[in-house]
Design a protein around this motif. Structure first.
Motif, short mmCIF file in Angstrom:
data_model
loop_
_atom_site.label_atom_id
_atom_site.label_comp_id
_atom_site.label_asym_id
_atom_site.label_seq_id
_atom_site.Cartn_x
_atom_site.Cartn_y
_atom_site.Cartn_z
N GLN A 153 -56.00 -26.34 117.47
CA GLN A 153 -55.60 -24.98 117.59
C GLN A 153 -55.63 -24.41 118.94
O GLN A 153 -56.77 -24.58 119.39
CB GLN A 153 -56.03 -23.87 116.72
N SER A 154 -54.73 -23.66 119.62
CA SER A 154 -54.97 -23.19 120.75
C SER A 154 -55.88 -21.89 120.83
O SER A 154 -56.35 -21.43 119.43
CB SER A 154 -53.69 -22.47 121.14
N LYS A 200 -52.54 -19.19 117.96
CA LYS A 200 -51.17 -18.93 117.66
C LYS A 200 -50.29 -20.15 117.66
O LYS A 200 -49.22 -20.40 116.93
CB LYS A 200 -50.64 -18.11 118.70
N LYS A 201 -50.94 -21.26 118.08
CA LYS A 201 -50.18 -22.47 118.12
C LYS A 201 -51.05 -24.15 117.78
O LYS A 201 -52.19 -23.91 118.32
CB LYS A 201 -49.50 -22.82 119.41
N SER A 202 -50.38 -24.87 117.32
CA SER A 202 -51.19 -26.26 116.99
C SER A 202 -51.33 -27.06 118.06
O SER A 202 -50.34 -26.68 119.18
CB SER A 202 -50.61 -26.65 115.98
N SER A 207 -47.37 -30.79 112.92
CA SER A 207 -47.32 -29.46 113.94
C SER A 207 -46.42 -28.47 113.65
O SER A 207 -46.50 -27.42 113.84
CB SER A 207 -47.31 -30.31 115.29
N ASP A 251 -47.15 -24.77 112.89
CA ASP A 251 -46.80 -23.73 113.86
C ASP A 251 -45.83 -22.61 113.26
O ASP A 251 -45.82 -21.29 113.57
CB ASP A 251 -46.15 -24.39 115.10
N ALA A 281 -46.98 -18.64 113.02
CA ALA A 281 -46.19 -17.61 113.44
C ALA A 281 -45.86 -16.39 112.48
O ALA A 281 -45.48 -15.38 112.95
CB ALA A 281 -44.89 -18.31 113.72
#
Length: 460
Positions: free
Chosen positions: A228-229, A233-235, A451, A455, A459
Motif C-alpha cells: 500500500q502507498s 490510499k492506493k495499492s 489491484s 483500489d 477509495a
C-alpha cells in the motif's frame, strides 16, 4: 539502528494517516463524549472477552483463577466473561451491531480505521488515572494514537514473522537444523532436498481466511516491496517484488513439486500439519511453537524458528500484534474498570519480580511455556529485565529460535497495511490460491485485477 528506532521510522506513516483521516458516515459515538465523573469505588460490571473455550480446560482454569484474584482485589468490580474473540470475517458486523464485550483483543490492523470512525473511545485520561501510560512502548502506542497524541487502545502483544522449520525433517534431509535458510533461493533449495529425501512438503504457504494476503504481504516486504502507498490510499503491489514472490511460489508448486498436496491452509490447519511432520518450512511467528507443541503434540526438539528469508536487502519483516479495545459505549467507570483489568492481566507482571516469577510458575503449572522469544510491548529495558527474572523457569528450547533472535537485531519491523488491512488481505487470498491450484495462472492479470478491486475499496 536500534529496534526502537526502527519502529519510529516504520510507524510514522501509520500515525500520519490517523492525523489526516476524516470521519466516516454511520460512526459510533465515542464514550469520551458521554461525560460523567469517574468514581473508582462505585459498583461496576464489565464484560471481558477472549475467555478460553471449554476444549482448553487448563486455560479456562487459569482464566477463572485470574478473575477471582482480580475481583478479590477490586470488590466493587464484577466480571462477566464471554468467549467472544476477534474474527476478521465478523468483527465489523459485531461493531456495527453493538454486540462487543466491554474489553477484548483485536488485531493491530483495526484501530487505524476505527479511530477516525469513532469506533473506539478516547482513554487517554483514564490510562493516566490507572498509571499505565508510562509502561507502554511509545512506538507500538503510535498505532492507537491520533494526530493529537490521544490514545484509543492498549497494545499488549507484538510479533514479527520468521520462518518456522521442522528440525527432524532437516536432519532426515541431511540439512543442518542449526542453520535455517536466510534467503528465498535457499528456501527453494532446502525445500527440494526435504521433499526428495523425506517425501514431505518442503515448504507450505498460508492461503485462507485472509492469511493468504497476509503472508503474500510478508513475502513482498522481504523482497523490498510494499502493498500500500504510505498514505494508504492506493495499492502498490502490482510490481516486481510481489510478482517475484508469486513466481517463486508457482515454481516451487509446479516446477519443483515441493509444496505437497494441500494448498488451502488457514493458520490452525497449517500448524497442525507442521506439527505432524508433513511440512518442512512455513512462514510463522515464534508463537506457532505454543499451538504446535501444546495443541498438536509436536516434539519441542523438532521445532525451529529462523529469520524471515530475504531476497537482497535485508529489507525487513512484517510486524503485528494485539490491542485491547474497549467498547465505545462504555461509561467512564467501565473504562477505568476495564483498564484495571488489562493492567492486572497484561502488564503488572513486567514490572514486579514476584509477579514475573509467579506468572512463569503459573504458566508451567498450566502446561504453558516460558521463554519463547517475541517482540516487546514495553520498553526493551523493561522486557529484558522481565526475561531475566523468568530465565530460571524457561521450558522452551530458546537456542532453537537463535536464527529468529539474531534477526530481531538486523531486520526492520514493517507494519501491516494501514488502510483496511484485513480487506486487502481477503482480496489477495484468491491470488495466492490460484497460483497454487491453477498451473496456467496468469500472475500479471491476477495482480492487475486484485489491484483494481483493492483500489476501489480503498477509495471508499
Amino acid at each position: 539502528m536500534t529496534r526502537t528506532a526502527r519502529f519510529v521510522v516504520t510507524l510514522t506513516s501509520a500515525a500520519a494517516l490517523l492525523a489526516t483521516a476524516a470521519c466516516a458516515d454511520g460512526s459510533t459515538p465515542s464514550a469520551s463524549s458521554s461525560g460523567g465523573a469517574i468514581d473508582e469505588n462505585a459498583p461496576v460490571t464489565i464484560t471481558v472477552g477472549n475467555k478460553p473455550k471449554p476444549d482448553k480446560p487448563a486455560d479456562v482454569a487459569a482464566f477463572e483463577r485470574n478473575v477471582k484474584k482480580f475481583t478479590d482485589e477490586h470488590p466493587n468490580i464484577t466480571i462477566k466473561s464471554t468467549e467472544t474473540s476477534w474474527d476478521p470475517q465478523t468483527f465489523q458486523a459485531q461493531v456495527a451491531g453493538g454486540s462487543l464485550p466491554t474489553v477484548m483483543s483485536i488485531s493491530f490492523t483495526e484501530p487505524l480505521n476505527m479511530i477516525p470512525n469513532k469506533q473506539l473511545p478516547d482513554i487517554t485520561d483514564e490510562l493516566k488515572l490507572v498509571d499505565m501510560t508510562k509502561d507502554l512502548n511509545p512506538e507500538t502506542l503510535k498505532l492507537v494514537q491520533d494526530g493529537n497524541g490521544r490514545i484509543y487502545g492498549v497494545p499488549f502483544e507484538a510479533f514479527s514473522v520468521g520462518l518456522a522449520y521442522n528440525r527432524a525433517l532437516f536432519k532426515q534431509a541431511g540439512l543442518d537444523p542449526d542453520k535455517p535458510p536466510t534467503t528465498w533461493e535457499e528456501v527453494r533449495q532446502y525445500a527440494k532436498q526435504i521433499t526428495e529425501k523425506t517425501g514431505k512438503a518442503g515448504y507450505a504457504q498460508l492461503t485462507k481466511d485472509n492469511t493468504g494476503g497476509w503472508m503474500l504481504t510478508t513475502m513482498t516486504y522481504s523482497m523490498g516491496g510494499k502493498v500500500q502507498s504510505d498514505d494508504g490510499k492506493k495499492s502498490v503491489f502490482n510490481d516486481a517484488p510481489t510478482k517475484k514472490a508469486l513466481q517463486l511460489l508457482k515454481d516451487m508448486r509446479w516446477t519443483d513439486n515441493t509444496m505437497g498436496t494441500q494448498f488451502l491452509y488457514n493458520q490452525e490447519e497449517a500448524r497442525q500439519d507442521f506439527a505432524a511432520g508433513k511440512i518442512g518450512m512455513i512462514m510463522q511467528a515464534p508463537d506457532a511453537y505454543d499451538m504446535a507443541v501444546k495443541n498438536f503434540g509436536m516434539k519441542p526438539a523438532d521445532f525451529g524458528e529462523g529469520a524471515l528469508p530475504q531476497d537482497g536487502g535485508p529489507f525487513g519483516t512484517l510486524t503485528g500484534g494485539s490491542i485491547k479495545m474497549i467498547n465505545p459505549k462504555s461509561t467512564k467507570n467501565e473504562i477505568v474498570a476495564a483498564l484495571k483489568w488489562i493492567k492486572s492481566q497484561e502488564f503488572d507482571k513486567y514490572t514486579s519480580q514476584a509477579l514475573a516469577v509467579q506468572d512463569a510458575k503459573n504458566a508451567i503449572a498450566d502446561k504453558g511455556f516460558v521463554g519463547r522469544p517475541g517482540v516487546t510491548p514495553l520498553s526493551q529495558e523493561t522486557y529484558d529485565q522481565y526475561n531475566k527474572w523468568r530465565e530460571p523457569y524457561n521450558n522452551v528450547p530458546v537456542q532453537q529460535f537463535q536464527g529468529y533472535i539474531d534477526s530481531t537485531k538486523t531486520l526492520k519491523l514493517l507494519p501491516e497495511p494501514s488502510n483496511k488491512g484485513q480487506e486487502v488481505y481477503a482480496l489477495l487470498d484468491p491470488v495466492v490460491q490460484q497460483v497454487l491450484t491453477k498451473k496456467d495462472a496468469d500472475i500479471d492479470k491476477l495482480l492487475a485485477d486484485a489491484s483494481a478491486k483493492i483500489d476501489a475499496r480503498l477509495a471508499r
